[in-house]
Design a protein around this motif. Structure first.
Motif, PDB file in Angstrom:
ATOM      1  N   TRP A 113       0.820  -1.205   0.000  1.00 32.17           N
ATOM      2  CA  TRP A 113       0.000   0.000   0.000  1.00 32.17           C
ATOM      3  C   TRP A 113       0.854   1.255   0.000  1.00 32.17           C
ATOM      4  O   TRP A 113       0.495   2.265  -0.617  1.00 32.17           O
ATOM      5  CB  TRP A 113      -0.942  -0.005   1.205  1.00 32.17           C
ATOM      6  CG  TRP A 113      -2.047  -0.995   1.081  1.00 32.17           C
ATOM      7  CD1 TRP A 113      -2.298  -2.068   1.892  1.00 32.17           C
ATOM      8  CD2 TRP A 113      -3.058  -1.039   0.062  1.00 32.17           C
ATOM      9  NE1 TRP A 113      -3.394  -2.771   1.440  1.00 32.17           N
ATOM     10  CE2 TRP A 113      -3.883  -2.160   0.325  1.00 32.17           C
ATOM     11  CE3 TRP A 113      -3.338  -0.245  -1.041  1.00 32.17           C
ATOM     12  CZ2 TRP A 113      -4.963  -2.493  -0.479  1.00 32.17           C
ATOM     13  CZ3 TRP A 113      -4.419  -0.575  -1.850  1.00 32.17           C
ATOM     14  CH2 TRP A 113      -5.214  -1.681  -1.554  1.00 32.17           C
ATOM     15  N   GLY A 114       1.996   1.210   0.706  1.00 30.25           N
ATOM     16  CA  GLY A 114       2.892   2.364   0.698  1.00 30.25           C
ATOM     17  C   GLY A 114       3.390   2.678  -0.700  1.00 30.25           C
ATOM     18  O   GLY A 114       3.407   3.841  -1.134  1.00 30.25           O
ATOM     19  N   ILE A 115       3.791   1.633  -1.439  1.00 28.81           N
ATOM     20  CA  ILE A 115       4.279   1.819  -2.809  1.00 28.81           C
ATOM     21  C   ILE A 115       3.165   2.327  -3.715  1.00 28.81           C
ATOM     22  O   ILE A 115       3.368   3.245  -4.526  1.00 28.81           O
ATOM     23  CB  ILE A 115       4.863   0.499  -3.357  1.00 28.81           C
ATOM     24  CG1 ILE A 115       6.092   0.085  -2.540  1.00 28.81           C
ATOM     25  CG2 ILE A 115       5.241   0.640  -4.836  1.00 28.81           C
ATOM     26  CD1 ILE A 115       6.612  -1.298  -2.862  1.00 28.81           C
ATOM     27  N   LEU A 116       1.981   1.750  -3.587  1.00 29.99           N
ATOM     28  CA  LEU A 116       0.860   2.165  -4.442  1.00 29.99           C
ATOM     29  C   LEU A 116       0.408   3.591  -4.131  1.00 29.99           C
ATOM     30  O   LEU A 116       0.029   4.330  -5.040  1.00 29.99           O
ATOM     31  CB  LEU A 116      -0.310   1.191  -4.273  1.00 29.99           C
ATOM     32  CG  LEU A 116      -0.067  -0.224  -4.797  1.00 29.99           C
ATOM     33  CD1 LEU A 116      -1.264  -1.113  -4.523  1.00 29.99           C
ATOM     34  CD2 LEU A 116       0.211  -0.192  -6.295  1.00 29.99           C
ATOM     35  N   VAL A 117       0.474   3.979  -2.858  1.00 29.29           N
ATOM     36  CA  VAL A 117       0.098   5.350  -2.488  1.00 29.29           C
ATOM     37  C   VAL A 117       1.051   6.351  -3.133  1.00 29.29           C
ATOM     38  O   VAL A 117       0.635   7.457  -3.511  1.00 29.29           O
ATOM     39  CB  VAL A 117       0.085   5.510  -0.956  1.00 29.29           C
ATOM     40  CG1 VAL A 117       0.108   6.976  -0.541  1.00 29.29           C
ATOM     41  CG2 VAL A 117      -1.162   4.845  -0.367  1.00 29.29           C
ATOM     42  N   PHE A 118       2.314   5.971  -3.279  1.00 32.58           N
ATOM     43  CA  PHE A 118       3.269   6.856  -3.957  1.00 32.58           C
ATOM     44  C   PHE A 118       2.776   7.198  -5.365  1.00 32.58           C
ATOM     45  O   PHE A 118       2.828   8.357  -5.788  1.00 32.58           O
ATOM     46  CB  PHE A 118       4.642   6.180  -4.036  1.00 32.58           C
ATOM     47  CG  PHE A 118       5.618   6.903  -4.934  1.00 32.58           C
ATOM     48  CD1 PHE A 118       6.324   7.997  -4.463  1.00 32.58           C
ATOM     49  CD2 PHE A 118       5.809   6.502  -6.246  1.00 32.58           C
ATOM     50  CE1 PHE A 118       7.207   8.677  -5.292  1.00 32.58           C
ATOM     51  CE2 PHE A 118       6.693   7.166  -7.077  1.00 32.58           C
ATOM     52  CZ  PHE A 118       7.402   8.263  -6.597  1.00 32.58           C
ATOM     53  N   PHE A 119       2.278   6.198  -6.078  1.00 30.44           N
ATOM     54  CA  PHE A 119       1.844   6.418  -7.456  1.00 30.44           C
ATOM     55  C   PHE A 119       0.493   7.123  -7.529  1.00 30.44           C
ATOM     56  O   PHE A 119       0.322   8.066  -8.313  1.00 30.44           O
ATOM     57  CB  PHE A 119       1.787   5.083  -8.209  1.00 30.44           C
ATOM     58  CG  PHE A 119       3.141   4.473  -8.441  1.00 30.44           C
ATOM     59  CD1 PHE A 119       3.999   5.016  -9.368  1.00 30.44           C
ATOM     60  CD2 PHE A 119       3.556   3.365  -7.719  1.00 30.44           C
ATOM     61  CE1 PHE A 119       5.251   4.473  -9.594  1.00 30.44           C
ATOM     62  CE2 PHE A 119       4.807   2.817  -7.930  1.00 30.44           C
ATOM     63  CZ  PHE A 119       5.662   3.367  -8.871  1.00 30.44           C
ATOM     64  N   ILE A 120      -0.469   6.677  -6.721  1.00 35.57           N
ATOM     65  CA  ILE A 120      -1.802   7.282  -6.829  1.00 35.57           C
ATOM     66  C   ILE A 120      -1.829   8.696  -6.244  1.00 35.57           C
ATOM     67  O   ILE A 120      -2.786   9.441  -6.502  1.00 35.57           O
ATOM     68  CB  ILE A 120      -2.887   6.411  -6.154  1.00 35.57           C
ATOM     69  CG1 ILE A 120      -2.660   6.300  -4.643  1.00 35.57           C
ATOM     70  CG2 ILE A 120      -2.953   5.049  -6.779  1.00 35.57           C
ATOM     71  CD1 ILE A 120      -3.750   5.512  -3.937  1.00 35.57           C
TER      72      ILE A 120
END
Length: 347
Positions: free
Chosen positions: A228-235
């Motif tokens: 989720w941390g990685i995906l939050v970076f993109f979104i």
């Protein structure tokens, strides 16, 4: 005023011409996404790493002793390390998430059924199960597309960085006269600096949001906190909607994991604070009060790119709009595009 003066004359030949071009571009974007996405991501990485290369030169004491070749090597090593770490972390987390998918689907169906009973609504007509499975499939396909092209993206980035200094010269050589060539170089440098500043600062802010999100989820014992941390970076590159998704998606997974509302409410509260502080206090201080982009066009762009490129397209949608606006703002004859994209008609 007669009818000929007030009517709009359309050229059927031009309409057919641009229609063919439009459909050709659409087909290329859809069927060629396996090649085009790594190229676009490579360009973004090259721009960000150019800022990193300049930052390395500013390191106290040792920075002034580093030549361009050594700085490029250090930057590329940093890129390789980051890409390998993130790819490995995301790949393992996604694989583990896939194993939990049947359990989460079962709990999601149970939750929707409970809510349906309370409001006296037949959830079977809504198709909640199939919609949830479709969302997970779309989600997984988007991530798999990125992971499967990591090496290709890295190669594009490396070669773009190697040829970066030659781009202004190539553009200037197409200008013709020496005066036009100098003007092209000035305009290009202005555009490059604006793009580099936006992407670099937005990446730092997104990374800060991602780290804070990971810390909250890890502290609360939520599974797949790293993912989720990685995906939050993109979104987080998606304005407004990105902040909502950055809170809602981890909260939904937490609800399916804990099946209790108390920890979920705590998670929602903490993540909302993170998004509010970074999005409304820190980000405006460095990127301005807001992007001057039309919300309607942003929504259309998100829908379009999300439909053809999935989650990756949604990540790229707004940065691409920003880049187009910055470029058109500084090219004579294309200023109207920047005005069209703006919210207030100002470039």
């Amino acid at each position: 005023m007669n009818n000929s003066e007030s009517s709009i004359i359309l050229d059927p030949q031009k309409i057919a011409y641009w229609t063919i071009i439009l459909f050709g571009m659409m087909a290329m974007l859809i069927y060629g996404k396996a090649l085009i996405i790594p190229i676009v991501l490579g360009v973004f990485l090259a721009v960000i790493l150019s800022s990193t290369r300049q930052a390395v030169k500013l390191i106290p004491v040792i920075g002034k002793y580093l030549n361009d070749a050594l700085v490029s090597v250090i930057t590329l090593l940093v890129l390789v390390a980051i890409v390998l770490i993130l790819s490995q972390a995301l790949s393992s987390q996604v694989e583990e998430f896939t194993e939990f998918q049947p359990l989460y689907e079962e709990r999601f169906n149970h939750l929707v059924a409970m809510l349906g009973n309370k409001v006296h609504f037949d959830v079977t007509t809504f198709g909640a199960s199939s919609q949830f499975a479709g969302l997970l499939g779309w989600f997984g396909e988007s991530i798999s597309l990125v992971l499967s092209n990591v090496l290709l993206t890295f190669m594009f980035t490396m070669f773009l960085m190697a040829e970066q200094k030659m781009i202004p010269q190539k553009l200037a050589s197409l200008a013709g006269t020496e005066e036009k060539a100098k003007n092209v170089q000035v305009v290009w440098q202005d555009i490059a600096n604006s793009i580099q500043t936006y992407l670099s600062l937005k990446s730092i802010i997104s990374a800060l949001t991602a780290v804070a999100t990971f810390a909250v989820l890890e502290l609360m014992g939520v599974h797949f906190a790293a993912m989720w941390g990685i995906l939050v970076f993109f979104i987080n590159f998606i304005p407004n909607l990105g902040s909502i998704l950055g809170v809602a998606l981890p909260a939904l997974q937490a609800l399916l994991q804990f099946e209790q509302f108390t920890p979920v409410l705590i998670i929602v509260g903490l993540l909302t604070v993170v998004q509010f502080v970074i999005g409304n206090l820190i980000e405006p201080a460095y990127l301005g009060t807001k992007l001057n982009l039309s919300p309607f066009i942003v929504l259309v762009s998100l829908t379009f790119w999300g439909a053809i490129w999935g989650l990756v397209g949604m990540f790229l949608a707004v940065p691409l709009m920003v880049l187009v606006s910055l470029i058109c703002r500084r090219i004579s004859g294309l200023e109207w595009i920047s005005t069209l994209l703006s919210i207030d008609g100002k470039r």
